[in-house]
Write a protein that holds these residues in place. Sequence first.
Motif, PDB file in Angstrom:
ATOM      1  N   LYS B 181     -12.729   8.087  31.964  1.00 55.47           N
ATOM      2  CA  LYS B 181     -13.231   9.440  32.440  1.00 55.47           C
ATOM      3  C   LYS B 181     -12.482  10.222  31.482  1.00 55.47           C
ATOM      4  O   LYS B 181     -10.937   9.475  32.010  1.00 55.47           O
ATOM      5  CB  LYS B 181     -13.606   9.632  33.509  1.00 55.47           C
ATOM      6  N   LEU B 182     -12.559  11.029  30.660  1.00 56.92           N
ATOM      7  CA  LEU B 182     -11.251  12.227  30.714  1.00 56.92           C
ATOM      8  C   LEU B 182     -10.554  12.820  32.216  1.00 56.92           C
ATOM      9  O   LEU B 182     -11.167  13.838  32.263  1.00 56.92           O
ATOM     10  CB  LEU B 182     -11.387  12.941  29.266  1.00 56.92           C
ATOM     11  N   LEU B 183      -9.538  12.616  32.009  1.00 51.90           N
ATOM     12  CA  LEU B 183      -9.056  13.108  32.601  1.00 51.90           C
ATOM     13  C   LEU B 183      -8.421  14.549  32.408  1.00 51.90           C
ATOM     14  O   LEU B 183      -8.030  15.757  33.302  1.00 51.90           O
ATOM     15  CB  LEU B 183      -7.693  12.194  33.669  1.00 51.90           C
ATOM     16  N   GLY B 184      -7.612  14.828  31.389  1.00 50.41           N
ATOM     17  CA  GLY B 184      -7.050  15.565  30.526  1.00 50.41           C
ATOM     18  C   GLY B 184      -6.502  15.530  29.145  1.00 50.41           C
ATOM     19  O   GLY B 184      -6.295  14.033  28.878  1.00 50.41           O
ATOM     20  N   TYR B 185      -5.868  16.240  28.561  1.00 51.99           N
ATOM     21  CA  TYR B 185      -5.431  16.200  28.070  1.00 51.99           C
ATOM     22  C   TYR B 185      -4.476  17.753  26.854  1.00 51.99           C
ATOM     23  O   TYR B 185      -4.738  18.564  27.637  1.00 51.99           O
ATOM     24  CB  TYR B 185      -6.373  15.755  26.476  1.00 51.99           C
ATOM     25  N   ASP B 186      -3.298  16.905  25.953  1.00 55.65           N
ATOM     26  CA  ASP B 186      -2.857  17.665  25.615  1.00 55.65           C
ATOM     27  C   ASP B 186      -2.383  17.976  24.145  1.00 55.65           C
ATOM     28  O   ASP B 186      -2.597  16.777  23.683  1.00 55.65           O
ATOM     29  CB  ASP B 186      -1.340  17.686  25.622  1.00 55.65           C
ATOM     30  N   ALA B 187      -2.356  19.025  23.459  1.00 53.75           N
ATOM     31  CA  ALA B 187      -2.003  19.058  21.828  1.00 53.75           C
ATOM     32  C   ALA B 187      -1.344  20.022  21.426  1.00 53.75           C
ATOM     33  O   ALA B 187      -0.875  20.348  21.549  1.00 53.75           O
ATOM     34  CB  ALA B 187      -3.432  19.301  21.304  1.00 53.75           C
ATOM     35  N   GLY B 188      -0.326  19.771  20.628  1.00 53.03           N
ATOM     36  CA  GLY B 188       0.437  20.334  19.600  1.00 53.03           C
ATOM     37  C   GLY B 188       0.583  19.954  18.416  1.00 53.03           C
ATOM     38  O   GLY B 188      -0.394  19.537  17.365  1.00 53.03           O
ATOM     39  N   PRO B 189       1.473  21.106  17.612  1.00 51.63           N
ATOM     40  CA  PRO B 189       1.344  20.606  15.958  1.00 51.63           C
ATOM     41  C   PRO B 189       1.431  19.468  15.228  1.00 51.63           C
ATOM     42  O   PRO B 189       0.958  19.155  14.472  1.00 51.63           O
ATOM     43  CB  PRO B 189       2.353  22.063  15.426  1.00 51.63           C
ATOM     44  N   GLN B 190       1.759  18.340  16.754  1.00 54.48           N
ATOM     45  CA  GLN B 190       2.409  16.807  15.813  1.00 54.48           C
ATOM     46  C   GLN B 190       1.525  15.790  16.621  1.00 54.48           C
ATOM     47  O   GLN B 190       1.674  15.084  16.522  1.00 54.48           O
ATOM     48  CB  GLN B 190       3.957  16.594  15.736  1.00 54.48           C
ATOM     49  N   SER B 191       0.449  16.443  18.056  1.00 56.90           N
ATOM     50  CA  SER B 191       0.671  15.434  18.826  1.00 56.90           C
ATOM     51  C   SER B 191      -0.500  15.850  19.124  1.00 56.90           C
ATOM     52  O   SER B 191      -0.357  17.108  19.350  1.00 56.90           O
ATOM     53  CB  SER B 191       1.192  14.872  19.806  1.00 56.90           C
ATOM     54  N   VAL B 192      -1.703  14.625  20.118  1.00 53.81           N
ATOM     55  CA  VAL B 192      -2.638  14.900  20.841  1.00 53.81           C
ATOM     56  C   VAL B 192      -2.471  13.806  21.781  1.00 53.81           C
ATOM     57  O   VAL B 192      -1.922  12.712  21.594  1.00 53.81           O
ATOM     58  CB  VAL B 192      -4.181  14.854  20.442  1.00 53.81           C
ATOM     59  N   GLU B 193      -1.993  14.131  23.125  1.00 52.04           N
ATOM     60  CA  GLU B 193      -2.059  13.710  24.198  1.00 52.04           C
ATOM     61  C   GLU B 193      -3.043  12.813  24.978  1.00 52.04           C
ATOM     62  O   GLU B 193      -3.533  14.619  25.658  1.00 52.04           O
ATOM     63  CB  GLU B 193      -0.928  12.812  25.106  1.00 52.04           C
ATOM     64  N   ALA B 194      -3.991  12.188  25.128  1.00 51.17           N
ATOM     65  CA  ALA B 194      -5.405  12.007  26.523  1.00 51.17           C
ATOM     66  C   ALA B 194      -5.228  11.128  27.544  1.00 51.17           C
ATOM     67  O   ALA B 194      -4.903   9.953  26.948  1.00 51.17           O
ATOM     68  CB  ALA B 194      -6.514  12.161  25.463  1.00 51.17           C
ATOM     69  N   ARG B 195      -5.416  11.278  28.834  1.00 53.80           N
ATOM     70  CA  ARG B 195      -5.577  10.439  29.574  1.00 53.80           C
ATOM     71  C   ARG B 195      -7.326  10.237  29.970  1.00 53.80           C
ATOM     72  O   ARG B 195      -7.736  11.540  30.854  1.00 53.80           O
ATOM     73  CB  ARG B 195      -4.453  11.221  30.468  1.00 53.80           C
ATOM     74  N   TYR B 196      -7.090   9.041  30.242  1.00 56.18           N
ATOM     75  CA  TYR B 196      -8.413   8.820  30.448  1.00 56.18           C
ATOM     76  C   TYR B 196      -7.828   7.493  32.537  1.00 56.18           C
ATOM     77  O   TYR B 196      -7.712   6.975  32.589  1.00 56.18           O
ATOM     78  CB  TYR B 196      -9.286   7.874  29.896  1.00 56.18           C
ATOM     79  N   LEU B 197      -9.449   8.012  33.037  1.00 55.68           N
ATOM     80  CA  LEU B 197      -9.641   6.891  33.834  1.00 55.68           C
ATOM     81  C   LEU B 197     -10.622   6.212  33.712  1.00 55.68           C
ATOM     82  O   LEU B 197     -11.676   6.499  33.422  1.00 55.68           O
ATOM     83  CB  LEU B 197     -10.057   7.561  34.745  1.00 55.68           C
ATOM     84  N   PHE B 198     -10.128   4.487  33.799  1.00 59.49           N
ATOM     85  CA  PHE B 198     -11.462   3.341  33.121  1.00 59.49           C
ATOM     86  C   PHE B 198     -11.912   2.929  34.705  1.00 59.49           C
ATOM     87  O   PHE B 198     -11.030   2.996  35.209  1.00 59.49           O
ATOM     88  CB  PHE B 198     -10.706   2.250  32.199  1.00 59.49           C
ATOM     89  N   THR B 199     -13.027   3.015  35.327  1.00 62.85           N
ATOM     90  CA  THR B 199     -13.339   2.453  35.943  1.00 62.85           C
ATOM     91  C   THR B 199     -14.654   1.249  36.019  1.00 62.85           C
ATOM     92  O   THR B 199     -15.362   1.576  34.680  1.00 62.85           O
ATOM     93  CB  THR B 199     -14.969   3.081  36.529  1.00 62.85           C
ATOM     94  N   SER B 200     -14.618  -0.125  35.694  1.00 60.66           N
ATOM     95  CA  SER B 200     -15.185  -0.536  35.221  1.00 60.66           C
ATOM     96  C   SER B 200     -16.664  -1.395  36.071  1.00 60.66           C
ATOM     97  O   SER B 200     -16.696  -1.040  36.947  1.00 60.66           O
ATOM     98  CB  SER B 200     -14.963  -2.194  35.749  1.00 60.66           C
ATOM     99  N   GLY B 201     -17.604  -1.530  35.154  1.00 58.01           N
ATOM    100  CA  GLY B 201     -18.799  -1.404  35.889  1.00 58.01           C
ATOM    101  C   GLY B 201     -19.560  -2.690  35.293  1.00 58.01           C
ATOM    102  O   GLY B 201     -18.656  -3.798  35.523  1.00 58.01           O
ATOM    103  N   LYS B 202     -20.833  -2.685  35.128  1.00 59.59           N
ATOM    104  CA  LYS B 202     -21.363  -4.208  34.907  1.00 59.59           C
ATOM    105  C   LYS B 202     -20.971  -5.122  34.053  1.00 59.59           C
ATOM    106  O   LYS B 202     -20.670  -4.494  32.780  1.00 59.59           O
ATOM    107  CB  LYS B 202     -22.944  -4.074  35.771  1.00 59.59           C
ATOM    108  N   GLY B 203     -21.896  -5.983  33.910  1.00 61.25           N
ATOM    109  CA  GLY B 203     -21.818  -6.441  32.131  1.00 61.25           C
ATOM    110  C   GLY B 203     -20.394  -7.768  32.422  1.00 61.25           C
ATOM    111  O   GLY B 203     -19.494  -7.574  32.835  1.00 61.25           O
ATOM    112  N   LYS B 204     -20.857  -8.549  30.978  1.00 60.31           N
ATOM    113  CA  LYS B 204     -19.989  -9.934  31.203  1.00 60.31           C
ATOM    114  C   LYS B 204     -18.965  -9.525  30.458  1.00 60.31           C
ATOM    115  O   LYS B 204     -19.080  -8.217  30.260  1.00 60.31           O
ATOM    116  CB  LYS B 204     -20.521 -10.450  29.924  1.00 60.31           C
ATOM    117  N   LYS B 205     -17.473  -9.823  30.818  1.00 62.74           N
ATOM    118  CA  LYS B 205     -16.458  -9.546  30.521  1.00 62.74           C
ATOM    119  C   LYS B 205     -15.316 -10.589  29.726  1.00 62.74           C
ATOM    120  O   LYS B 205     -15.706 -11.478  30.651  1.00 62.74           O
ATOM    121  CB  LYS B 205     -15.660  -8.447  31.584  1.00 62.74           C
ATOM    122  N   ASP B 206     -15.096 -10.219  28.712  1.00 67.27           N
ATOM    123  CA  ASP B 206     -13.701 -11.538  28.527  1.00 67.27           C
ATOM    124  C   ASP B 206     -12.760 -12.076  29.029  1.00 67.27           C
ATOM    125  O   ASP B 206     -12.620 -11.107  29.440  1.00 67.27           O
ATOM    126  CB  ASP B 206     -13.296 -10.990  27.118  1.00 67.27           C
TER     127      ASP B 206
END
Lengths: 342, 342, 342
Positions: B181-206
Motif C-alpha cells: 500500500k502506497l503511504l505517500g511519496y515525494d518528488a523533486g528535480p533529482q529525486s523521487v521517494e515512495a513509502r509503502y506498507l507491506f502486509t503479508s498475505g497468503k502463498g508459499k514463501k522462500d
Amino acid sequence: MTDLRRVGISPDFWYPVALSREVPKGETRAAAFAGERLALYRGAQGAVYALEDRCAHRQVPLSMGVVEGETLRCCYHAWAYRGNGRICQIPYLPKGGERPPRGVRAYPVREAYGLVFVFPGEPEKAAATPLPDLPEFASPRHRTMTFSRAVHCHYSFMHENLLDMNHQFLHRGVIGRIQPKLLGYDAGPQSVEARYLFTSGKGKKDFGAGLLSAKGPRGSKGSDVITIRTEYPYQTLRLAPTNTELPAFSLWAAYVPEDAEQRVTRAYGLLMIAKPPVPGALPLAWPFIRRFTERVFAQDRTAVEAEQRAWDEQGEDRNHEVFPLILDLRDVLRGNGAPLPS
Amino acid sequence: MTDLRRVGISPDFWYPVALSREVPKGETRAAAFAGERLALYRGAQGAVYALEDRCAHRQVPLSMGVVEGETLRCCYHAWAYRGNGRICQIPYLPKGGERPPRGVRAYPVREAYGLVFVFPGEPEKAAATPLPDLPEFASPRHRTMTFSRAVHCHYSFMHENLLDMNHQFLHRGVIGRIQPKLLGYDAGPQSVEARYLFTSGKGKKDFGAGLLSAKGPRGSKGSDVITIRTEYPYQTLRLAPTNTELPAFSLWAAYVPEDAEQRVTRAYGLLMIAKPPVPGALPLAWPFIRRFTERVFAQDRTAVEAEQRAWDEQGEDRNHEVFPLILDLRDVLRGNGAPLPS
Amino acid sequence: MTDLRRVGISPDFWYPVALSREVPKGETRAAAFAGERLALYRGAQGAVYALEDRCAHRQVPLSMGVVEGETLRCCYHAWAYRGNGRICQIPYLPKGGERPPRGVRAYPVREAYGLVFVFPGEPEKAAATPLPDLPEFASPRHRTMTFSRAVHCHYSFMHENLLDMNHQFLHRGVIGRIQPKLLGYDAGPQSVEARYLFTSGKGKKDFGAGLLSAKGPRGSKGSDVITIRTEYPYQTLRLAPTNTELPAFSLWAAYVPEDAEQRVTRAYGLLMIAKPPVPGALPLAWPFIRRFTERVFAQDRTAVEAEQRAWDEQGEDRNHEVFPLILDLRDVLRGNGAPLPS
C-alpha cells in the motif's frame, strides 16, 4: 587517403582456397574468396574444378551436389554441370518453360604445394600470372609443415603483424624475451623486405622455440638473422641461423579473404624446414615445432583479432603507426589492392 | 518528449565499474561505461588506475597488457603507459617514423565500499562530486552483501522496477502474496521517494524472505514500511520493521550502462543488514538471504529484459503508465540524463 | 514484378499457430504470426483465447502471465484481461495517474484437427472464411500423423518444393531413384494442381518409404499417381496407389510465417493415412512412417533453407525457373499475397 581496412585484396593473383587433401576424388568442398562462394570438386580423372557455388536454377550451393565422372550434379533438381560451368543436363527439361540458363562461372584452378589455387580475377590474366615459386617445397633436403586457419581480421593486419618484429613482446611466454634489431629494409611498389637481428634474452622458452631459433635446443647462445618480405600479395619469412647446428627454414604465407567485407581471412602457411645432418632428428622434433608454431600463431591471432574488433567499433583506422617500414607496407597494400564492393 | 529509453545516463557522477577484489595488485581488468572501454589496473603500491582501453598505437586493448610497477605495458608492441595515460616508453622508437601519440585518456578513480568507482564525465567536475555516503557500510552493527550482475535492459527499467512496488505479483512464488500500500511519496528535480506498507498475505514463501520481512522467520504476522528512493543516479531501499526481532536493512544500487546504446546495464548492489541481537544469527542466515535475493533478482531480470525486448521490437516506448510516482520518476531520469551519441 | 520472397502471406485466412495439446487448460503459450506476437491461453472452461502478446501497461508478454478462470493476468503488475482483450482489473489503480488503456487486440480462434487456428486478418472476415475441410481427419478409416516444425525460409519455397516433384533426386538416399513424370496440371487464380506418375527406380530405400509408396514394403513393383495442389494458402498431396495392398494417404500442410520479414516459417502437416485391411498393421508401421517422413522433411529443409540463405546473400530472387507450373504457382502466391510492412 583510403582506410587500409577498406581496401580489397587484388583478385588478379593465384590464391589457395583449400588443401589438396581436403578435396578427394569424387567429392565436393565449399570454399570462398572475398564473398564469392566456390564449389570445388575433383573429377574421376583427378582434376579439381572450381565453380560458382550457386546452381543457376535455384541458387542452391553446388557444393551440396554429387560428382559424376567429370561433372557435378546439383543435389536439388539434379541439373548437371561441366567443369567449365556449362550445364550439360536438366533431367526433366519441360516444354513451354523459360529458356534454361547456360551455366555458372568457372574459375581457373591449379594445384601446387599441396594446395588448390584459384584465380578469382579476370580469367584472361590467369595464364600469364605465375604461381609462387617455392623450390624448397620439392627439395629432398626440406620437409614442409602446412597450416590453414581462419582469422577474424582484414588481411592487412596479418602482413603488418609479421613484418613488424617489434611485437615479440607478445610472444614473451613462448620464445622468451627477444630484442629484435632492425638491420635494414627495402621498399618498392610491390614489396617491402626487412632484415632483423634476433638476440635471445631472458625468460622461459617453449622447447619447440629452441628447435627453430638461434639459442638452440641445448640453450647455447647465438643470434639469428630473420628476413621478412611482403611481395604482394604473399609474404615470406626466412631464417638463416648463425649457429650451424640449427636448421634454416622459410615460411611462405598467403592471406585469403573469405567474406565480402574482407574481415575474415584464411591464412595458409607452408613452413619449409631444412633437414638437419642427423637423420631422424627432424621427425623427432616435428611435433614440438608444430606445437611451438601453434602457440605463436594463437598469440598473433589474439592480437590481430583485437585490432579488427577495435576497427569495427571505431568504424575507421585510428592507428598511430610510427615504424617507417610499416608505413611503406601500407602503401604497398593500398596501392596494389582493389576497391571493395560498396 | 524524448523516449526515455533513448536518454543516456549523466556521465558526471561516480559510477562503480568493478569490485575492488576483481582488480588484484599487478593485474588488469577490462570494464566499460556506456560504450567507453576501460582498462583498470592496480599498481604495485595498491592504487587502481583507469585508462581508455585502446593502445594509442594500434588500438589493441590495454587490459590485455602487463602491469610493471605503476605502469601498464601493451601486450603487442610493449608501449608503456603511466596511470595518467601518458606514454612513458616505446621500446624500439625508430627514427623517421611518425611522431608518436602522447597517450590515452585516463579517468579519475576512487575506491570505496569494496567498489572501484570512475568518473566518466568532465574530469574537472570529479573533485567536487561526492561519492555516495553509506555510513552503514563501515558500521560494526551492519554487514554488507555485495551484488554485481549484467542485465540486458536500459537502466531506467531498473529504477522503475524497484520504485513501483505494485510488481510484487511477480515475486508471488518467492515472497508469497503481498498487497503493498502506497503511504505517500515525494518528488523533486533529482529525486523521487515512495513509502509503502507491506502486509503479508497468503502463498508459499522462500525461507530467506522470512528473514528479511515483517512476517519473520517463525511466521509471526506483521507489516513493514519500505522506503524506496531514486536520488539521481542511485537508488536506495530501506526497511524499518515493525516486528522488532527482525533486522532492519538498506539496499544501495547503481545501474551502470555498459554499451554505447545503453541497453546493457551492470547492476551493483550493496545490501547492508543490521546485525540482530543474537550473535552468529546473521552468518547463519547469510546463505538463505543470498539465495532469496538471487531469486527475487532473477524474476526482476526476467521482467525488465522482456520490457527491453519489447522496446527493441517496437522501436519506441509504448508504455501506458498509470502510476503517478513512476511518471515523476521518468521526469527525473529524463531531466538529469544526457543525450545518447547518435 | 515484385520479388516473390518479399510478398507477405495474406492474413485473411485461418492459420494454425499451435497444436491443441500445446495449450493445456489453465496454461499459456507464446505463438507468432508474421511478426505479431500472440499469447494463447486456455481458460477453465476449455476455450482457447488469443491475445496480442504485450501487456498494454509495460509491453511485457502476456504469455508469461497467469490464467485465472477465463482471464489472463500479466505476471508483472497483475493487470487482468478477458479473452476479448479488455482489461478487467488493475489491482492497485491509483488516483491521479494517466487513464488506463482499454486492453489489447484479441484474435478470432478456432480449434480443429488438433490445431489451434487464429484469424490474423480483418476480424469481420473471420466468420465468413471457412476452415480447411478435411473429412478424412475424423474418418474411422484413417489415422493422422501431425507435424509442426520451424523452417528458416519464406513460405513460398515450401510450396515450390512440394509442387515441383523433379526434386526427388534430393531424396535418392531415402526413397531410391525415382523418375517422376508430369501427367498434367491445372492452374487458376487461387490454385495450381499437378499430377505425377512415380515409377520406382534403383537405389536403396528407407523401409518406411516402402510403406508409403507403390513399390510396397515387399518390394513388389508398381507406380503411383501423386496429386499435389496449392489452394491458397494451403497445400495438399494425395497418393492413390495402383497397388491395392498399399494405403492411400493424403497430406495437408500450412506454412505459417513467424517473423515480420516472413523468413521463418512454421510448417504444420497432417498426414492422413487410410487404415490397411489387416488390423494392427498401421500401428506397427507407424514409427517407420514417422521416421521416413522425418528424413524426407529434413532433406527438404536443407534445400529450402539453402535457397533462403542464397536469397539473403544476393538480396533478390535470381532463380531461373524453367518448369511452367512453378511459374504459375508463383503467380498464385504473388497474386493472393499481401505487401510486407516496409
